[in-house]
Design a protein around this motif. Structure first.
Motif, PDB file in Angstrom:
ATOM      1  N   ASP A   1      25.607   3.415  25.596  1.00 15.55           N
ATOM      2  CA  ASP A   1      24.229   3.206  26.056  1.00 15.55           C
ATOM      3  C   ASP A   1      23.376   2.597  24.944  1.00 15.55           C
ATOM      4  O   ASP A   1      22.590   1.674  25.185  1.00 15.55           O
ATOM      5  CB  ASP A   1      23.641   4.535  26.513  1.00 15.55           C
ATOM      6  CG  ASP A   1      22.184   4.391  26.954  1.00 15.55           C
ATOM      7  OD1 ASP A   1      21.941   3.675  27.948  1.00 15.55           O
ATOM      8  OD2 ASP A   1      21.296   4.970  26.304  1.00 15.55           O
ATOM      9  N   ILE A   2      23.559   3.090  23.705  1.00  8.70           N
ATOM     10  CA  ILE A   2      22.804   2.541  22.576  1.00  8.70           C
ATOM     11  C   ILE A   2      23.157   1.073  22.365  1.00  8.70           C
ATOM     12  O   ILE A   2      22.281   0.218  22.194  1.00  8.70           O
ATOM     13  CB  ILE A   2      23.086   3.358  21.299  1.00  8.70           C
ATOM     14  CG1 ILE A   2      22.486   4.751  21.414  1.00  8.70           C
ATOM     15  CG2 ILE A   2      22.528   2.634  20.070  1.00  8.70           C
ATOM     16  CD1 ILE A   2      22.901   5.683  20.286  1.00  8.70           C
ATOM     17  N   VAL A   3      24.450   0.761  22.379  1.00  5.81           N
ATOM     18  CA  VAL A   3      24.893  -0.624  22.175  1.00  5.81           C
ATOM     19  C   VAL A   3      24.330  -1.533  23.273  1.00  5.81           C
ATOM     20  O   VAL A   3      23.886  -2.659  22.995  1.00  5.81           O
ATOM     21  CB  VAL A   3      26.426  -0.698  22.124  1.00  5.81           C
ATOM     22  CG1 VAL A   3      26.908  -2.153  22.139  1.00  5.81           C
ATOM     23  CG2 VAL A   3      26.956   0.021  20.881  1.00  5.81           C
ATOM     24  N   ALA A   4      24.325  -1.063  24.508  1.00  6.95           N
ATOM     25  CA  ALA A   4      23.779  -1.862  25.613  1.00  6.95           C
ATOM     26  C   ALA A   4      22.296  -2.139  25.396  1.00  6.95           C
ATOM     27  O   ALA A   4      21.814  -3.253  25.641  1.00  6.95           O
ATOM     28  CB  ALA A   4      24.011  -1.142  26.938  1.00  6.95           C
ATOM     29  N   ARG A   5      21.558  -1.130  24.937  1.00  5.33           N
ATOM     30  CA  ARG A   5      20.129  -1.317  24.662  1.00  5.33           C
ATOM     31  C   ARG A   5      19.914  -2.336  23.538  1.00  5.33           C
ATOM     32  O   ARG A   5      19.010  -3.178  23.619  1.00  5.33           O
ATOM     33  CB  ARG A   5      19.497   0.020  24.279  1.00  5.33           C
ATOM     34  CG  ARG A   5      19.323   0.982  25.422  1.00  5.33           C
ATOM     35  CD  ARG A   5      18.737   2.299  24.953  1.00  5.33           C
ATOM     36  NE  ARG A   5      17.451   2.119  24.285  1.00  5.33           N
ATOM     37  CZ  ARG A   5      16.746   3.129  23.775  1.00  5.33           C
ATOM     38  NH1 ARG A   5      17.217   4.359  23.836  1.00  5.33           N
ATOM     39  NH2 ARG A   5      15.576   2.902  23.212  1.00  5.33           N
TER      40      ARG A   5
ATOM     41  N   GLU B   1      35.663   0.050  19.963  1.00  7.94           N
ATOM     42  CA  GLU B   1      36.138   0.161  21.341  1.00  7.94           C
ATOM     43  C   GLU B   1      35.104  -0.311  22.364  1.00  7.94           C
ATOM     44  O   GLU B   1      35.467  -0.644  23.497  1.00  7.94           O
ATOM     45  CB  GLU B   1      36.527   1.611  21.639  1.00  7.94           C
ATOM     46  CG  GLU B   1      37.720   2.103  20.832  1.00  7.94           C
ATOM     47  CD  GLU B   1      37.994   3.578  21.053  1.00  7.94           C
ATOM     48  OE1 GLU B   1      37.388   4.159  21.986  1.00  7.94           O
ATOM     49  OE2 GLU B   1      38.803   4.160  20.301  1.00  7.94           O
ATOM     50  N   THR B   2      33.829  -0.345  21.971  1.00  5.69           N
ATOM     51  CA  THR B   2      32.785  -0.784  22.909  1.00  5.69           C
ATOM     52  C   THR B   2      32.743  -2.306  23.040  1.00  5.69           C
ATOM     53  O   THR B   2      31.994  -2.824  23.866  1.00  5.69           O
ATOM     54  CB  THR B   2      31.395  -0.290  22.464  1.00  5.69           C
ATOM     55  OG1 THR B   2      31.019  -0.943  21.244  1.00  5.69           O
ATOM     56  CG2 THR B   2      31.371   1.216  22.277  1.00  5.69           C
ATOM     57  N   GLY B   3      33.514  -3.023  22.208  1.00  2.00           N
ATOM     58  CA  GLY B   3      33.502  -4.483  22.257  1.00  2.00           C
ATOM     59  C   GLY B   3      32.225  -5.057  21.694  1.00  2.00           C
ATOM     60  O   GLY B   3      31.560  -5.875  22.313  1.00  2.00           O
ATOM     61  N   HIS B   4      31.878  -4.620  20.475  1.00  2.00           N
ATOM     62  CA  HIS B   4      30.610  -5.010  19.850  1.00  2.00           C
ATOM     63  C   HIS B   4      30.781  -6.218  18.928  1.00  2.00           C
ATOM     64  O   HIS B   4      30.059  -6.343  17.942  1.00  2.00           O
ATOM     65  CB  HIS B   4      30.083  -3.842  19.022  1.00  2.00           C
ATOM     66  CG  HIS B   4      30.847  -3.659  17.740  1.00  2.00           C
ATOM     67  ND1 HIS B   4      32.145  -3.223  17.721  1.00  2.00           N
ATOM     68  CD2 HIS B   4      30.509  -3.884  16.445  1.00  2.00           C
ATOM     69  CE1 HIS B   4      32.567  -3.182  16.470  1.00  2.00           C
ATOM     70  NE2 HIS B   4      31.604  -3.572  15.672  1.00  2.00           N
ATOM     71  N   ALA B   5      31.664  -7.119  19.239  1.00  2.43           N
ATOM     72  CA  ALA B   5      32.041  -8.192  18.309  1.00  2.43           C
ATOM     73  C   ALA B   5      30.844  -8.961  17.761  1.00  2.43           C
ATOM     74  O   ALA B   5      30.899  -9.494  16.647  1.00  2.43           O
ATOM     75  CB  ALA B   5      33.007  -9.153  19.006  1.00  2.43           C
ATOM     76  N   SER B   6      29.749  -9.032  18.494  1.00  2.00           N
ATOM     77  CA  SER B   6      28.597  -9.807  18.041  1.00  2.00           C
ATOM     78  C   SER B   6      27.742  -9.054  17.027  1.00  2.00           C
ATOM     79  O   SER B   6      26.870  -9.650  16.385  1.00  2.00           O
ATOM     80  CB  SER B   6      27.721 -10.194  19.243  1.00  2.00           C
ATOM     81  OG  SER B   6      27.232  -9.035  19.901  1.00  2.00           O
ATOM     82  N   LEU B   7      27.961  -7.753  16.866  1.00  2.00           N
ATOM     83  CA  LEU B   7      27.146  -6.964  15.949  1.00  2.00           C
ATOM     84  C   LEU B   7      27.649  -7.090  14.511  1.00  2.00           C
ATOM     85  O   LEU B   7      28.839  -7.021  14.244  1.00  2.00           O
ATOM     86  CB  LEU B   7      27.168  -5.484  16.344  1.00  2.00           C
ATOM     87  CG  LEU B   7      26.304  -5.034  17.508  1.00  2.00           C
ATOM     88  CD1 LEU B   7      26.544  -3.550  17.789  1.00  2.00           C
ATOM     89  CD2 LEU B   7      24.821  -5.280  17.236  1.00  2.00           C
TER      90      LEU B   7
END
Length: 301
Positions: free
Chosen positions: A95-99, A134-140
């Motif tokens: 949820d945090i990553v989505a925000r 695991e959340t797929g945050h490659a752009s971060l």
């Protein structure tokens, strides 16, 4: 027999003044999610400077994420501290990553956090970093902490081994406060020797008054304030020296090490304690002094 370094290697080393100018132009600031922070940052900090927003147990993660979202909408690159012990579970993290994605926040800084007990399943920074992957945050872009003077509750060997394990999940290291340049550079050489190739930003206090530190401490709440004062006791001690404390001497002592390949010290991260106007004025004054210095001189201004 006396040896000299190859000419090409000597030429590759930046002049301390040039390295210091670049480090001050590309400095990052750390801020606290307290009342008035957003207005002060918007009014006094250039949009070109990256920011990190701390997380405290007293204020929780929500205040940190909210301020990062708002600063991003103002055009800042604002990285919230994701304190592992304040994240409940993978659903909370997702949820945090989505925000953050929705607010165009491109960076985070992952720490374990100071909470005595984890709020959920993450007890340390590494477990959160693995879940973040695991959340797929490659752009971060992901920052992690470094400890030139060690950690009060963890052995030096364990803390450095933890850094090695966290490094593959990160893009940079930001150090905790250390007031000894030689300690910082020796630690950074050791980090590089252990195979960690990440660029390192050296954490320094900004131009902060002791009155501001007292007000910040009081605003964090009793328990958090006690932990804050314990971590920053050396900073307080310096403010009671004749003339108070300024980061200038430490800045000058670190300058010759900047940009050197043997330890990857690439820049500075200033802990502003929300005194951003004073810290930014101090940074601009240094840049003016460096620009006005005679380039033929070898001494720092």
């Amino acid at each position: 027999m006396e040896t000299t370094q190859p000419w090409a290697a000597q030429q590759a080393r930046p002049h301390p003044r040039h390295a210091l100018q670049r480090a001050l132009r590309e400095v990052s600031y750390e801020v606290l999610p307290l009342r008035g922070a957003e207005e002060s940052i918007v009014n006094h900090v250039p949009r070109s400077l990256p920011l990190t927003v701390t997380a405290t147990q007293a204020k929780g993660l929500e205040r940190t994420v909210e301020l990062a979202e708002r600063l991003s909408r103002h055009g800042f690159d604002a990285a919230p501290h994701l304190a592992a012990r304040l994240v409940r579970d993978k659903a909370h993290l997702a949820d945090i990553v989505a925000r953050l994605r929705a607010a165009d926040v491109g960076s985070v800084f992952v720490v374990a956090g100071d909470a005595a007990e984890p709020a959920g399943t993450f007890g340390d920074a590494l477990s959160l970093l693995e879940a973040l992957d695991e959340t797929g945050h490659a752009s971060l872009r992901v920052g992690i902490g470094g400890y030139p003077e060690g950690h009060g509750h963890i052995s030096a060997e364990l803390i450095e081994r933890a850094l090695e394990h966290k490094a593959p999940h990160a893009t940079q290291v930001i150090t905790q406060l250390c007031f000894h340049a030689a300690t910082t550079t020796a630690w950074a050489r050791q980090v590089k020797a252990r195979g960690v190739e990440l660029p390192i930003r050296v954490g320094l206090p900004g131009a902060v008054t002791r009155q501001k530190l007292v007000r910040i401490s009081a605003g964090l709440g009793l328990g958090q304030s006690a932990r804050f004062l314990q971590k920053q006791h050396s900073l307080f001690w310096r403010f009671f020296l004749p003339g108070g404390y300024r980061p200038d001497r430490l800045l000058q002592r670190l300058a010759p090490a900047l940009g050197r390949p043997e330890h990857n010290l690439r820049g500075f991260h200033l802990f502003t304690f929300n005194e951003v106007a004073r810290t930014e004025a101090w940074r601009q004054a240094w840049l003016r002094r460096l620009a006005a210095a005679d380039p033929r001189q070898d001494t720092m201004p």
